[in-house]
Motif scaffolding. Structure first.
Motif, PDB file in Angstrom:
ATOM      1  N   LEU A  45       0.839  -1.210   0.000  1.00  0.00           N
ATOM      2  CA  LEU A  45       0.000   0.000   0.000  1.00  0.00           C
ATOM      3  C   LEU A  45       0.868   1.253   0.000  1.00  0.00           C
ATOM      4  O   LEU A  45       0.616   2.209  -0.740  1.00  0.00           O
ATOM      5  CB  LEU A  45      -0.893   0.037   1.247  1.00  0.00           C
ATOM      6  CG  LEU A  45      -2.201  -0.740   1.217  1.00  0.00           C
ATOM      7  CD1 LEU A  45      -2.829  -0.760   2.611  1.00  0.00           C
ATOM      8  CD2 LEU A  45      -3.168  -0.115   0.214  1.00  0.00           C
ATOM      9  N   GLU A  75      -8.536  -2.315   6.431  1.00  0.00           N
ATOM     10  CA  GLU A  75      -8.534  -1.427   5.270  1.00  0.00           C
ATOM     11  C   GLU A  75      -9.155  -0.082   5.598  1.00  0.00           C
ATOM     12  O   GLU A  75     -10.015   0.031   6.466  1.00  0.00           O
ATOM     13  CB  GLU A  75      -9.330  -2.072   4.134  1.00  0.00           C
ATOM     14  CG  GLU A  75      -8.536  -3.140   3.422  1.00  0.00           C
ATOM     15  CD  GLU A  75      -9.298  -3.660   2.220  1.00  0.00           C
ATOM     16  OE1 GLU A  75      -9.866  -2.840   1.473  1.00  0.00           O
ATOM     17  OE2 GLU A  75      -9.333  -4.887   2.044  1.00  0.00           O
ATOM     18  N   LYS A  95      -5.393   5.937   2.404  1.00  0.00           N
ATOM     19  CA  LYS A  95      -4.815   4.603   2.283  1.00  0.00           C
ATOM     20  C   LYS A  95      -4.291   4.055   3.605  1.00  0.00           C
ATOM     21  O   LYS A  95      -4.034   2.857   3.726  1.00  0.00           O
ATOM     22  CB  LYS A  95      -3.683   4.604   1.237  1.00  0.00           C
ATOM     23  CG  LYS A  95      -4.209   4.759  -0.178  1.00  0.00           C
ATOM     24  CD  LYS A  95      -5.146   3.609  -0.565  1.00  0.00           C
ATOM     25  CE  LYS A  95      -6.125   4.038  -1.649  1.00  0.00           C
ATOM     26  NZ  LYS A  95      -7.460   3.433  -1.463  1.00  0.00           N
ATOM     27  N   PRO A 147      -3.743   2.185   6.642  1.00  0.00           N
ATOM     28  CA  PRO A 147      -4.513   1.119   7.279  1.00  0.00           C
ATOM     29  C   PRO A 147      -4.333   1.120   8.796  1.00  0.00           C
ATOM     30  O   PRO A 147      -3.361   1.644   9.331  1.00  0.00           O
ATOM     31  CB  PRO A 147      -3.904  -0.144   6.679  1.00  0.00           C
ATOM     32  CG  PRO A 147      -2.465   0.214   6.445  1.00  0.00           C
ATOM     33  CD  PRO A 147      -2.450   1.697   6.145  1.00  0.00           C
ATOM     34  N   GLY A 155     -13.644   0.056   7.900  1.00  0.00           N
ATOM     35  CA  GLY A 155     -12.883  -1.103   7.445  1.00  0.00           C
ATOM     36  C   GLY A 155     -12.879  -2.242   8.451  1.00  0.00           C
ATOM     37  O   GLY A 155     -12.721  -3.413   8.087  1.00  0.00           O
TER      38      GLY A 155
END
Lengths: 258, 258
Positions: free
Chosen positions: A109, A137, A142, A144, A167
């Motif tokens: 990622l 996620e 982005k 995490p 997420g």
């Protein structure tokens, strides 16, 4: 409708560890507990305890180990950035007695996020998780979070935390949500204390709380009823409103606007 | 100026137990921790931990006994009204193994506050304290808090809590306040992580924190330095701003406005 003689459905519980000197110093007002409590209740999980702990590894380890043994789910917020004061991942690994490793999917990622050659040592810090952790996620940015056993590690910045919590949804089993009904009165608590206690005695399965307020230059009290069975909650509400009426006290449905 | 070779001055610590289902359910956003943290720091007392506990006696007792053994001062907010769900006084008495008694001065205050004949059994509940407790005067409304040993029991309603905290001031000894300096940069944390860690290494007595933000549609980072010795804090600030400048990063003094 489930008859009340059945065994009650499983109740799922959660706790939150807010990690951050900035909350304890007063620099920052926490907003994550409130959001998490409401969101989890919608998912059928009840927030039972929260702790604010400083950026000290031994303190974080002690809090996590106390909470994860006691509640179905433990959430943490804060301390997962790239700087030296971001020690949450290290502390969670220590709490579980696990090595801290780079998660390959988190590295992927980050590699995708930064221009070629800019995934520095410092930035790689954000990919470190206890061995065996699952990434959480983040559907918005982005960055995490991660999950190890029943502990969910989320960011402190509210917008990122909220995205990560979405997420985390897939990992969370819940029971029935707690429902609530509120009636507000324009008298102080002591005027309704006896009739509220009587109503509470009749409905031990409905939690009745009394919260004084000052609004529109008047003293008043919000009476909040909370329970999992809608029929019982409605019955308790009707009994309470009837008792208020019998005492000559007008009940206004819901919270009074400010 | 005290030379740094002297033994350091005593540090005074505090913890807060926020008592209330309404905080854990998400109904109410706590505002007391932030106010207490800032006020206490002004008095030279450092907030080290906070816990949010439900309205359950055993939970309150366990939290109070854990915290009072560990910190110079423990504050509680919430649960001191007249209704059945106000169980803080009972729980504090239990934590100390003391009987719960009516405080004569609290009864006198209530007698003065209510019209003759209106000090009901329910209202007398608000005068109950663990035996030997001191009342905490409330210079604004009349509702007092109380203090037993190092535990200060305050209301949950912020305006009342703040007034009682002023009344508690006389009981609190403090050391030196923690001073802080902030420099904000319009780059993400990973761009300053290394130079911040280097500066932290040079000034172990100055706590350096890094807090990302999104303001004016830009990502940035607030670098917050905290310490008790002004000269060391200023030196650390100068070193950090110099390092930012050497890296081509403009530092804006203070927090950026929203």
């Amino acid at each position: 409708m489930t008859p009340s003689t059945d065994s009650p459905p499983r109740i799922y519980t959660a706790a939150l560890a807010i990690i951050g000197n900035e909350i304890l110093s007063g620099r920052t007002q926490d907003a994550n507990l409130n959001h998490l409590a409401k969101t989890l209740n919608g998912w059928g999980v009840e927030m039972r305890e929260a702790r604010v702990v400083p950026d000290i590894e031994s303190e974080i380890v002690a809090a996590i180990n106390a909470l994860r043994a006691r509640y179905d789910y433990v959430f943490t917020t804060g301390g997962i950035g790239p700087t030296h004061d971001d020690i949450t991942a290290d502390s969670i690994a220590k709490a579980f007695g696990l090595p801290l490793v780079e998660h390959p999917a988190a590295i992927a990622l980050l590699e995708h996020y930064y221009p070629p050659g800019e995934l520095t040592v410092v930035r790689r810090r954000m990919a470190r998780v206890p061995e065996g952790a699952d990434l959480i996620e983040n559907p918005i940015s982005k960055a995490p979070g991660f999950k190890i056993e029943n502990v969910f590690v989320l960011a402190g910045v509210p917008s990122i935390m909220r995205a990560q919590l979405q997420g985390a949804r897939a990992f969370i089993a819940g029971g029935r949500s707690v429902l609530s009904r509120t009636v507000s009165v324009l008298v102080g608590e002591s005027k309704i204390a006896e009739l509220l206690e009587t109503a509470q005695g009749q409905f031990p399965d409905v939690d009745m709380g009394s919260y004084p307020f000052f609004k529109r230059n008047a003293l008043g009290t919000a009476l909040v009823l909370r329970g999992r069975e809608e029929a019982r909650l409605e019955a308790a509400y009707d009994v309470l409103v009837g008792a208020l009426s019998a005492a000559g006290i007008e009940g206004h449905p819901g919270e009074l606007p400010d």
